[in-house]
Design a protein around this motif. Structure first.
Motif, mmCIF file in Angstrom:
data_model
loop_
_atom_site.group_PDB
_atom_site.id
_atom_site.type_symbol
_atom_site.label_atom_id
_atom_site.label_comp_id
_atom_site.label_asym_id
_atom_site.label_seq_id
_atom_site.Cartn_x
_atom_site.Cartn_y
_atom_site.Cartn_z
ATOM 1 N N UNK A 12 -59.949 -38.784 30.241
ATOM 2 C CA UNK A 12 -60.911 -39.855 29.957
ATOM 3 C C UNK A 12 -61.923 -39.969 31.088
ATOM 4 N N UNK A 13 -61.410 -39.902 32.307
ATOM 5 C CA UNK A 13 -62.289 -39.997 33.472
ATOM 6 C C UNK A 13 -63.220 -38.778 33.558
ATOM 7 N N UNK B 20 -54.093 -37.674 29.726
ATOM 8 C CA UNK B 20 -55.236 -38.255 29.031
ATOM 9 C C UNK B 20 -56.055 -39.229 29.877
ATOM 10 N N UNK B 21 -55.423 -39.866 30.865
ATOM 11 C CA UNK B 21 -56.230 -40.771 31.705
ATOM 12 C C UNK B 21 -57.250 -39.961 32.507
ATOM 13 N N UNK C 250 -44.166 -32.739 30.891
ATOM 14 C CA UNK C 250 -44.301 -34.183 31.092
ATOM 15 C C UNK C 250 -44.096 -34.588 32.553
ATOM 16 N N UNK D 209 -49.920 -32.636 30.516
ATOM 17 C CA UNK D 209 -49.140 -33.435 29.569
ATOM 18 C C UNK D 209 -50.073 -34.270 28.691
ATOM 19 N N UNK D 210 -49.499 -35.080 27.822
ATOM 20 C CA UNK D 210 -50.284 -35.868 26.852
ATOM 21 C C UNK D 210 -50.996 -34.946 25.863
ATOM 22 N N UNK D 211 -50.323 -33.932 25.405
ATOM 23 C CA UNK D 211 -50.934 -32.941 24.532
ATOM 24 C C UNK D 211 -51.455 -33.579 23.240
ATOM 25 N N UNK D 212 -50.688 -34.502 22.678
ATOM 26 C CA UNK D 212 -51.132 -35.132 21.436
ATOM 27 C C UNK D 212 -52.434 -35.908 21.657
ATOM 28 N N UNK D 213 -52.485 -36.685 22.733
ATOM 29 C CA UNK D 213 -53.673 -37.480 23.007
ATOM 30 C C UNK D 213 -54.876 -36.574 23.317
#
Lengths: 229, 229, 229, 229, 229, 229
Positions: free
Chosen positions: E104-105, E100-101, E140, E121-125
């Motif tokens: 975001x970028x 997710x980082x 992950x 990874x970060x599938x939920x986010x």
């Protein structure tokens, strides 16, 4: 043999005609498969455990449970000279269901080899015995003897439907099952096909193109093939 | 070696007793695995890179990062005569971590072979050297030397837990790891098992059925097996 | 060749320089791949159908449709001495697209072998002919001749991009494609790399560690590697 | 528990500290895995049976035999409030070892969910129960109760080593195992890492580049990255 | 960009015409693939990380090294509004290269989503952000930043050849790449195809058979189809 | 239908009794599979294209060729109200054989859904139509109409043998085939099994252990299970 196909051993099997089996044993798997009209093949993940392994015989079928080779021992008693054990499993399992002790027993009872949709072990010993095995895996993992399967019921082995008594042909190219009822017909068609190929081979070796030998130029043009420079 | 197991080289390893290793080297993987009570096997996707490859020795373990073989060079220095390098990776990776230059170095330092949950290359050269390798893939893809893993920490290799100093036995049937602490016990059990098998083999070869030799008829009947015609 | 790349045969191909091809034929796939900067490899699921198979030549590319080998016949006519047929498929398919009759034809037209992202059959015959084939599967399953693909268009074969005329090198370690434009450069770099390796091999064989020969101790320490007892 | 690890149930388990488990339950699998130094993850083929499944608890480990779920019944008795059942298998098996009846029993005994290197069934019912399960397959295939495995021995589950009492964290990103001994340390490191990320997220959301935020430009240049137009 | 394609960032990319991209965004992947003449598809193992994910934009390509996501950070700087990051890897690797980082970028720099022949990874986010991602795995496992790949060079992603600036369309059915040069042509052909389908749908819904609507009865008879009772 | 099973359409199919089908439709796949004695399941790689998909009906079987969906059009004419199309393929193929236009046609002719050992596309549209499909892959790749397969011949679908007229039950847990001849028997056994489970569920929910409810303690002890502290 209706509701529950497990727990049954059929002792009477109508095996394919011996002459047809003998004739089929002269041909490769690819030839037999083509002669059958491109059906009857096991999925290609069944591989010989040593290069050059080859067998042809009549199927004694076995339905195994995962991690359990009890039924292979039961099958040994049903073997006749010229049989091949064809083992399927109720779920995908790579355990080593079979090794050299069972091979010794199978051979003593007349078996010509094994086709198994599972794993086997003792590869070095089986190779030294020249006991042909076609399997989905090689695996030292042992199995137990606790749950009933069946012997000589129809099974699905590596995606192919096999009845007891059907002919099994296996070589480096894979495994094909020929219904007992059409064994002679397929043997004859295989012979015809092979005869046919010698002539084609000679032409192709001399540089004749398949495009010309098979008359493909016109259909290719009709299909819209374009040559560009 | 707690929170972060990466970045560590353990120099002191308690290797399995040499006599036990020597005794274990006489047996096949299937026998050793059975003698251990059917545990200790690597998953069957580890295969020898050439038919007949075989090794037995004490594990120097390596934890690799994907695409990075730096730790194999670090491991070379920790090798003693009779060791086998056992390499795991922090994620599934088929890259070619190992080739004939490293094999040359490993052999010069006393190694008897390699078991790697990754890819290797230079198969022709390794075969000519008769340097036994068991791997998950053959792959010409090279690796880098940029990230720390570890040497001589416990690892999971192809699904099996291995400690430095454990015994590794590998042949055509796969790879088995024997804890250093029980190596002698397993060697003795293997010997017993093998002795036992010669007799069984002779009986089966003479046509005696496993059904009778193992006393299976009664339990099969109790389980409900039905014979039909 | 824009919107629809199917249905095209390009007759004019700029093949890599013959001298460069000859030079490249002296090196293994791992060496060539390293000399290219670690690019150009096919995925490792392409395997030789017999141990020791090896080829080097210029690519005649073929784009197949699943279950259809029509374009291999079309490709035969485009072959020149020293070519290698490189066949891709529009979807993953393990059918047996190729066998000994096509091999006979290809050889008669000058081909040195086949790399195919699909299945092949007649493994015994191809081995006897010593016709090198690298494939994703062995499968007796036959194919039809009904749908157009293309010949001598760029293709993706086992994950690698190949243009007609590029150099193909294949051996036990896999398959690498060298762009025609850089063939000489890569051949020179391969030679240099190989020369380099002889010296390293000798050092390693004498017991020198890669840690010292490659100067790794300092970067390992900087990366934080810790030695414990 | 030496030679033969099968046939054992350990009743006394030192579970990770409850406060540490509670703290770990606030973080995602990726965060925990990073906080541990990038170790401890199960292979990614373990997947939740429904989107959003999530669990955190202490491991009661189970070693299963292929096609046999007897030990899951044995494990039920060893469960305490806050436990997670972690099931491994002696060989790869996709059979449906677990369904809603066992889930009902596990929940009644305090379990928070299941991680299993095997198959499960009753997906609709388990989803309705909101009983989180992470498995390698969904499969209606039933299992037997015939062979001993073990409960609360160390196991390898999907490539990760797990001891009874270790912390299990699982969510959409996979499954991570935290050693009981370092649970508090990893929980603290996870918290620190997460705090750290909020700030980074805000910067990146405002358009700041990772190249600048992480100071990558200089090392990239040193590594030889070239910008071309 | 010849001998060694690694270590390069191309800053100037000729992106497909914006109007063509906008038009293509109205169609599904299956329609676009058909309109292209059945080419351009990624292999079907690329799957959306959440149901209903969908994207259409111009490709910024990235060539990654296994276990290393450094080049994704480099790519962020090259993004323009409407771009989609298309990441390939030099070998098969399921590591979690992206979370997710980075999302975001990427979003802050104008990206519409990600297609990656690797893990994330970060599938939920990512699902909460509604940031569409199509990947080969969810994992992950973190990555490092140590080795150069490239940005905006042609890559092979999941078996498809992609150039920077090409159009990427992805939905529940998979991922298709449209060459920038033919984007308008393919968009027009897609529109025509879709218009065509509405009429067909109505006919089929009323019970008309494809056999009649497509005029298949005669060719089927010619091919030899036999009806039996 | 002997030598060559391709090129045949059987118009007369003895479908399973409608009342039995209606009764079977009340049970889940796991229950039906158990009631049959643990046989009849397709391999678990067949998955629903959307969560909650579910179907029960009588099989119209189709044998496809790889990359060719001609026979699905032929099958449409043979459909009756309450049928389910069960499609097998002569080799493993993930192409998208089926999409929303065919679904529209199938539904208009009375079909309740599709089970296919191949790929499908138009997942979003099929989900919106609530047309249940169980497949081995989702793939936008289109197919051709060039080669004969068969309709209403026995087929092997995902490892299970299916005859036209057999009952197909499919849900989140997979796909099971019930022979027409035993449909009523299996439906009755399923009902009995389900009744039985309600009682068990209540006991387990109250904390009773399966160990006690199933009387496992004694057989476990006999098998040698040891409890340690």
């Amino acid at each position: 043999m209706s509701l529950n196909e497990l727990g049954i051993v059929r002792r009477t099997v109508e095996r394919a005609d011996a002459a047809a089996v003998a004739k089929l044993s002269q041909f490769g798997v690819a030839t037999v498969h083509e002669a059958m009209g491109r059906v009857g093949l096991a999925r290609p993940y069944l591989r010989p455990i040593y290069a050059g392994a080859r067998l042809c015989g009549t199927a004694v079928t076995v339905l195994l449970q995962p991690g359990d080779n009890w039924m292979l021992h039961v099958a040994a008693e049903q073997l006749q000279d010229g049989d091949v054990v064809v083992a399927a499993c109720t779920s995908d399992c790579d355990d080593g269901f079979f090794g050299e002790l069972l091979a010794t027993s199978f051979r003593a009872r007349g078996a010509r080899g094994l086709v198994i949709d599972g794993g086997v072990r003792d590869v070095r010993e089986l190779t030294e015995m020249d006991f042909p095995v076609f399997s989905r895996a090689v695996n030292a993992k042992g199995t137990i003897k606790a749950t009933l399967g069946s012997v000589n019921v129809p099974v699905v082995c590596a995606g192919a439907y096999v009845r007891p008594g059907d002919v099994v042909v296996a070589d480096d190219d894979g495994v094909v099952f020929v219904p007992a009822a059409t064994a002679q017909q397929v043997a004859d068609a295989s012979a015809k096909r092979e005869a046919n190929e010698a002539e084609k081979r000679a032409k192709l070796a001399s540089g004749v193109l398949g495009l010309d030998m098979y008359g493909m130029r016109e259909p290719l043009e009709r299909a819209g093939l374009r040559y560009v420079d």
